[in-house]
Design an enzyme around this catalytic site. Structure first.
Site, PDB file in Angstrom:
ATOM      1  N   GLN A 284       0.843  -1.199   0.000  1.00 16.38           N
ATOM      2  CA  GLN A 284       0.000   0.000   0.000  1.00 16.38           C
ATOM      3  C   GLN A 284       0.878   1.249   0.000  1.00 16.38           C
ATOM      4  O   GLN A 284       1.971   1.238   0.570  1.00 16.38           O
ATOM      5  CB  GLN A 284      -0.879  -0.019   1.248  1.00 16.38           C
ATOM      6  CG  GLN A 284      -2.186   0.714   1.059  1.00 16.38           C
ATOM      7  CD  GLN A 284      -3.133   0.495   2.231  1.00 16.38           C
ATOM      8  OE1 GLN A 284      -2.829   0.846   3.353  1.00 16.38           O
ATOM      9  NE2 GLN A 284      -4.281  -0.108   1.959  1.00 16.38           N
ATOM     10  N   GLY A 285       0.404   2.291  -0.610  1.00 15.34           N
ATOM     11  CA  GLY A 285       1.143   3.555  -0.594  1.00 15.34           C
ATOM     12  C   GLY A 285       0.170   4.689  -0.325  1.00 15.34           C
ATOM     13  O   GLY A 285      -0.054   5.558  -1.156  1.00 15.34           O
TER      14      GLY A 285
ATOM     15  N   GLU B 161     -11.838  -3.518   3.734  1.00 10.58           N
ATOM     16  CA  GLU B 161     -10.928  -3.998   4.767  1.00 10.58           C
ATOM     17  C   GLU B 161     -11.630  -4.071   6.114  1.00 10.58           C
ATOM     18  O   GLU B 161     -11.395  -4.960   6.916  1.00 10.58           O
ATOM     19  CB  GLU B 161      -9.716  -3.066   4.873  1.00 10.58           C
ATOM     20  CG  GLU B 161      -8.703  -3.580   5.887  1.00 10.58           C
ATOM     21  CD  GLU B 161      -7.639  -2.551   6.242  1.00 10.58           C
ATOM     22  OE1 GLU B 161      -7.855  -1.363   5.977  1.00 10.58           O
ATOM     23  OE2 GLU B 161      -6.617  -2.958   6.798  1.00 10.58           O
TER      24      GLU B 161
ATOM     25  N   SER C 212       3.713  -1.613   4.283  1.00 10.30           N
ATOM     26  CA  SER C 212       4.014  -2.972   4.729  1.00 10.30           C
ATOM     27  C   SER C 212       4.620  -3.765   3.587  1.00 10.30           C
ATOM     28  O   SER C 212       4.091  -3.765   2.473  1.00 10.30           O
ATOM     29  CB  SER C 212       2.739  -3.688   5.178  1.00 10.30           C
ATOM     30  OG  SER C 212       2.114  -2.971   6.196  1.00 10.30           O
TER      31      SER C 212
ATOM     32  N   SER D 145      -0.297   6.181   3.309  1.00 12.77           N
ATOM     33  CA  SER D 145       0.152   7.072   4.393  1.00 12.77           C
ATOM     34  C   SER D 145       1.401   7.853   4.002  1.00 12.77           C
ATOM     35  O   SER D 145       2.213   7.388   3.217  1.00 12.77           O
ATOM     36  CB  SER D 145       0.482   6.261   5.640  1.00 12.77           C
ATOM     37  OG  SER D 145      -0.648   5.571   6.087  1.00 12.77           O
TER      38      SER D 145
ATOM     39  N   GLU E 255      -8.390   6.001  17.914  1.00  8.07           N
ATOM     40  CA  GLU E 255      -9.044   7.308  18.075  1.00  8.07           C
ATOM     41  C   GLU E 255      -9.818   7.663  16.805  1.00  8.07           C
ATOM     42  O   GLU E 255     -10.948   8.171  16.875  1.00  8.07           O
ATOM     43  CB  GLU E 255      -7.993   8.389  18.392  1.00  8.07           C
ATOM     44  CG  GLU E 255      -7.355   8.260  19.775  1.00  8.07           C
ATOM     45  CD  GLU E 255      -6.333   7.126  19.892  1.00  8.07           C
ATOM     46  OE1 GLU E 255      -5.660   6.818  18.889  1.00  8.07           O
ATOM     47  OE2 GLU E 255      -6.216   6.530  20.983  1.00  8.07           O
TER      48      GLU E 255
END
Lengths: 329, 396, 329, 396
Positions: D126-127, D244, D161, D129, D373
């Site tokens: 994944q790209g 997800e 990851s 964040s 949060e």
């Protein structure tokens, strides 16, 4: 009268130690993402010996500096804050037990830094040695006993990968028949105060670390500390730090005055400080978010140390039992 | 940092112990209501007559001007003697109103009121909170207009503890509706029997009527009853709250310590919630008892730290909220533990020694006088210096 | 295939019951600040009998409606939501046990509402009777047993002030030799599901109550639900309600299908639902602030009922032990 | 509401069990790193060849088009057979990238990529964040400018990851810097070996290098790699996240159930943290084990509820955050319990069966992919309809 703030003289001792640590053993020395070499811990221990810290609370005629448990406990807080190896506390305890046993020369070697000591912890019927290196003496706190062993009492040392990267860990078997000195109840108290002191120091450290981060890290256009989710976590860290410190200092003074409730207060201190340390170091990671999970942040070092320290005094379960047995005020 | 027992302390402790042994009421204190208040007043009067009231009040106001350390010794002996709850229906007068009058009252106000508070001749209540304001204390809307030498008050207050048998009230009113929220508020001494004051008790979830709602309909209060200056009431009130959050709850804490020891004794001698063995043999109970014991000790320790700061001359600061937050949440944990200890006995309102009722009553701890959420805001913002939470103006 | 949403027919049953309760037993009937008279509980019980609810899951030839545990559990949720007296569940269980024992006439009297039942709970060697009134039968769930007693098995009834103001409470001593029927394991499961169902219902009720309040109550110029401290509490209430409901329905279906893991799932449901109910009813009070502490708000009624329900199945400790003994899937 | 076992389910379960018995790798899966990835790929390939991959994928994309119920049975049998962790280094490809391509990809993209994901020929990462963005995903600043038929990408991503052994990346880039935050983002297929891509593993606190930081320096990606439309990437990404948060973690949950049973077995046969008796005899441990057992069951139950909603045709909604929040916090509780069970053995990084390391690794659960949060915000605002938190514009 119970006064829980350091007086000028006590503050001077604390400042001197904090100054030394900031200068010679700043947290930056710990490359958070790598295991920390044993030699580096040895250097820090040597610096502390140079300051006479291992004999701080021993009388001058026993080769010490002549301060008391209050000053020593304040110093333990600073050592916890800087993640100093617990071998510093082990050296202090070993020196004291040797001095009690009239073995002044050996005590002097520890105080002077030419010999070192380390902690052991029970692992079933075997033992862990914590930061063993070339330690001549081994301190084991278990139940209501503190015992000093010569290095020779340990069988062969088998290195194991420790949770805490800043400290080496070995498995061995202590031959308990070979005890060098059975420590007095006063030495047990001293040990509990030193360990609890390190817990308090790291609790204060992560409280400050979390608050600093919450002030500068921005998300959704504002510092994360403006959000109640983070702000209230920080408030809880402050409560944990304040209560742990206050209980520790009260216990140290009660121990020094040998009050009937001293054992109660000291066990309460180990319990409160350890719960505070483990909860606070965990929340500090959460407040730091992704970066807090990496090895590059120092957040994990505090968490791991909070777990390590728990086993220096034989685990929380033993503290609870001792606390329930102890006589309250 | 030091701990030593001075000769003065030793003597004081002995005298206190002797006096308490001879004077502590034999009959139990009624749990709530006017009967509790009558009991509290009689007992306070006896302490006053014996010279044991207002120990840490300045001498010029009828106190004994003793240091907080001696006050603490008094509370310790008080708890040891199993004297009636020290945190009682006279709390507001002794711990809020009197310190406020000492700090900000006129000599006339001080002369008239202080001794009557100390001797329990007059009972005081608080009149800060309002139905619409809640935790946002400064949003209060009870109006007071100056008319000649009087303030004319209209509005209502809520959560007024013991209002229905109080003589006086710490009353916050809005005297300048055009000023910013925290300005334009005045602190005034309200007399509860003035025409236009209507007091209605509110039953709480434990069945007591500790709280009242108070309505004001053209109530005339002389301007001479204003404490501090007109429109300066927020500052006056905050100094009182700071006091409350510091050492005023010392007695309470010592009582809590005693309560935890009682729980341990109970657990040794009584079956636990599983009904199969003594409660103390259940490790979950053991663990909670140990935590309660350690944490009540830590509560006392942070109060000693506050006393130490006071001794150094520090003004009560936001760290008082740390004590308050820890104290109130610990109270709830301890009383939940007591409730759980009694197992199915908790189905009764009184349970064992009233522990069920007390469990319910403790629900107010994290609400009244500023919720835990507000305390965490104060700690975060004022103590730790975190940024204030963003606020959208109404209608934005 | 496991489907946890009600089908149209099941939804109709739920809607009918909810409609009846909203109409004849709305929460507004409970004057929160006063003890609730016994007669009012009797009226609600009569209304429910009129709907045939006590025989909902009994076969038609046993005088029932012919639905199953799924429908009955869904109905228990609604009863929990409206704080219906647990005597409704007691009547259901008593009728079922009597029908099992071939005592159809007595079962019919319960289903028809001309006789009533109540729960007992152990108190040391004595017992509490919950909403006893003129109940002809007493249901006791204890450990792995469910037992039906005739009223005559109870000694004299001593009224005590109950925690839950909406329900009368008496102490008595049950003569356990006088059991009318020892219930089957299936009846024990049914009892646990009914009680857990009431816990789920009140959990959902306080979640809705808290969220509604958080949307309208303003502080500092905005609805309190905008503040994370409150918003996140509400989120936790939603999590508690969702997990408790899902676990309950799964357990009910597993019980109906007599799966090997049914006991495990049902004990898990009582545990999860009771933890959810007690935590949620507590947080609802905190979210309501001062008003939540007063007797005038209904918040306290839910909290007290969550405690009462726990003892209808003999307490959480017993659930944990049974759960650990039970075979998992 | 119903529970029944169809003939189809029974047969499927039997077949799955037989195949797993014969095919589950005998050797243990390496705990992390490239070795783990190699193992995952070999095992996935074997499942693919056996016809056990993509069970619930639509048939037209190489899957078997089976209902989620059968997928669940597969995971149950998978766990029973003690097959290697199903939530492995191929997770992003199988559970993020593929569903996104199925939902929003072009036929060419689908034809080229889907089978290669399913057969583990290609590994995806994944790209999303970025270092400065954190939980505020939409604040991403990695720029992509259109230049001819290419996007030219500059910037960096973090928390990727398995980035260092992935072939492709789900890449979110900002294509319109002037548009509002959530507009102007594009979802594009990034190839990890393109010139200008620099991948640096980040060590985590447990010593693994699961995460990477990825830097882009004038990386040219053909416009044909855009999924959905240019500037429509936020919508494309959100649909993946919704996926997800729903049922994708089913395998994980079943593994957790098995883990808890292992803990109970361990506690029966090994001394507890007090070193004095079997762990299971300590009521605090018993109580935590019982809670863990009940709560992992409840986790499965809420997933079954999600499946039920999917069966009814509901789109994945914000209640997925409920599953995610409960799941991640439960994971941490369970792994803390495992850590505590081993007593002082927790001083070793591997502890008993790696439980110490896993305890540390689980710290990421409440952070990665949206902190707890953030999940509570989503539940509060989107699921419960509470007002959004006030935001002060920067510089206000």
């Amino acid at each position: 009268m119970i006064h829980l703030l350091p007086d000028a003289d006590q503050q001077q001792v604390v400042d001197a130690l904090a100054g030394l640590l900031q200068d010679r053993a700043p947290l930056e020395r710990l490359k958070a993402s790598e295991r920390f070499p044993d030699t580096a811990n040895a250097e820090v221990l040597g610096e502390l010996a140079g300051m006479g810290i291992y004999g701080l609370a021993l009388p001058e005629d026993a080769g010490g500096v002549g301060y008391g448990p209050a000053e020593e406990t304040l110093c333990a807080i600073e050592m916890g804050r800087f993640l100093v190896t617990p071998s510093a506390a082990a050296a202090t305890l070993a020196a004291a037990m040797l001095a009690d046993a009239g073995r002044g020369d050996e005590a002097a070697a520890l105080i002077g830094g030419s010999a070192t000591a380390c902690f052991a912890s029970m692992k079933g019927k075997r033992h862990y040695l914590v930061d063993a290196r070339d330690a001549a003496l081994i301190v084991l706190v278990q139940g209501d006993h503190i015992t000093l062993y010569p290095r020779a009492a340990a069988g062969s040392l088998q290195p194991v990968e420790g949770l805490d990267w800043t400290i080496s860990l070995h498995q061995t078997t202590l031959d308990t028949a070979q005890a060098a000195v059975q420590g007095s109840p006063a030495r047990l108290r001293q040990a509990l105060l030193l360990i609890a002191g390190m817990q308090v120091g790291l609790t204060e450290a992560v409280c400050a670390m979390a608050v600093d981060y919450a002030k500068i890290r921005e998300q959704f256009g504002q510092p994360i500390g403006a959000f109640q989710a983070i702000k209230h976590k920080c408030a809880d860290l402050a409560v944990a730090a304040e209560t742990a410190r206050a209980q520790l200092l009260l216990a140290a003074l009660a121990g020094a005055a040998d009050l009937p409730e001293a054992d109660f207060l000291i066990r309460a201190a180990t319990l409160v400080a350890t719960e505070a340390a483990q909860a606070s170091t965990r929340e500090n990671i959460q407040i730091h978010g992704g970066i807090g999970y990496t090895a590059e942040s120092r957040a994990h070092l505090f968490l791991k140390r909070a777990h390590l320290n728990e086993w220096l005094f034989g685990g929380l379960w033993a503290q609870r039992e001792a606390l329930l047995r102890a006589k309250a005020a | 940092m030091e701990l030593r027992t001075t000769q003065e302390e030793r003597l004081f402790r002995e005298k206190a112990r002797t006096w308490l042994e001879e004077n502590v009421p034999k009959e139990p204190r009624p749990p709530h209501g006017r009967e509790a208040n009558d009991h509290d007043r009689a007992w306070q009067r006896r302490q006053f007559d014996g010279g044991w009231a207002g120990l840490s009040w300045p001498k010029e106001y009828g106190g004994r001007g003793l240091p907080l350390d001696l006050q603490l010794i008094w509370f310790e002996e008080y708890a040891r003697a199993e004297a009636p709850e020290a945190t009682n229906t006279l709390y507001v007068g002794l711990n809020h109103a009197a310190p406020t009058l000492i700090a900000s009252g006129t000599p006339e106000q001080q002369a008239f009121h202080l001794e009557k508070i100390l001797s329990a001749e007059n009972v005081w209540c608080q009149g800060f909170s309002e139905p619409g304001a809640g935790s946002d204390l400064a949003a209060l809307r009870t109006r007071a207009e100056i008319d000649g030498d009087d303030l004319v008050v209209n509005g209502s207050k809520i959560w007024t503890s013991n209002g229905h048998y109080s003589h006086y009230q710490e009353l916050l009113v809005r005297t300048d509706p055009d000023a910013p929220k925290h300005k334009g508020i005045t602190w005034v001494i309200g007399q509860m029997d003035l025409p236009g004051v209507d007091i209605r008790p509110i039953r709480n979830m434990a069945g007591g009527d500790h709280f009242c709602e108070v309505f004001y309909n053209d109530v005339r209060i002389p301007l001479s009853s204003v404490v501090g200056k007109v429109n300066d009431g927020w500052r006056v009130a905050m100094s009182t709250l700071g006091f409350e959050r510091g050492t005023a709850s010392m007695a309470h804490q010592i009582e809590l310590t005693q309560f935890v020891e009682n729980l341990i004794d109970y657990a040794r001698d009584n079956p636990g919630p599983d009904g199969r063995r003594m409660a103390i043999e259940d490790d979950t109970i053991r663990s909670r008892l140990a935590a309660a014991r350690a944490e009540t000790s830590a509560l006392k320790a942070i109060t000693l730290l506050s006393i130490s700061r006071a001794r150094r001359g520090d003004a009560p600061g936001p760290e008082g909220s740390i004590t308050r937050l820890f104290h109130t949440e610990l109270m709830q944990r301890v009383h939940r533990l007591a409730y759980d200890l009694t197992g199915s006995g908790g189905l009764e309102m009184e349970g064992h020694r009233g522990w069920s009722r007390q469990y319910l009553e403790q629900m107010r701890q994290t609400i009244a006088g500023g919720t835990s959420e507000i305390q965490r805001n104060i700690i975060g913002e004022r103590h730790l210096g975190l940024p204030r939470q963003p606020v959208i103006a109404k209608g934005a």
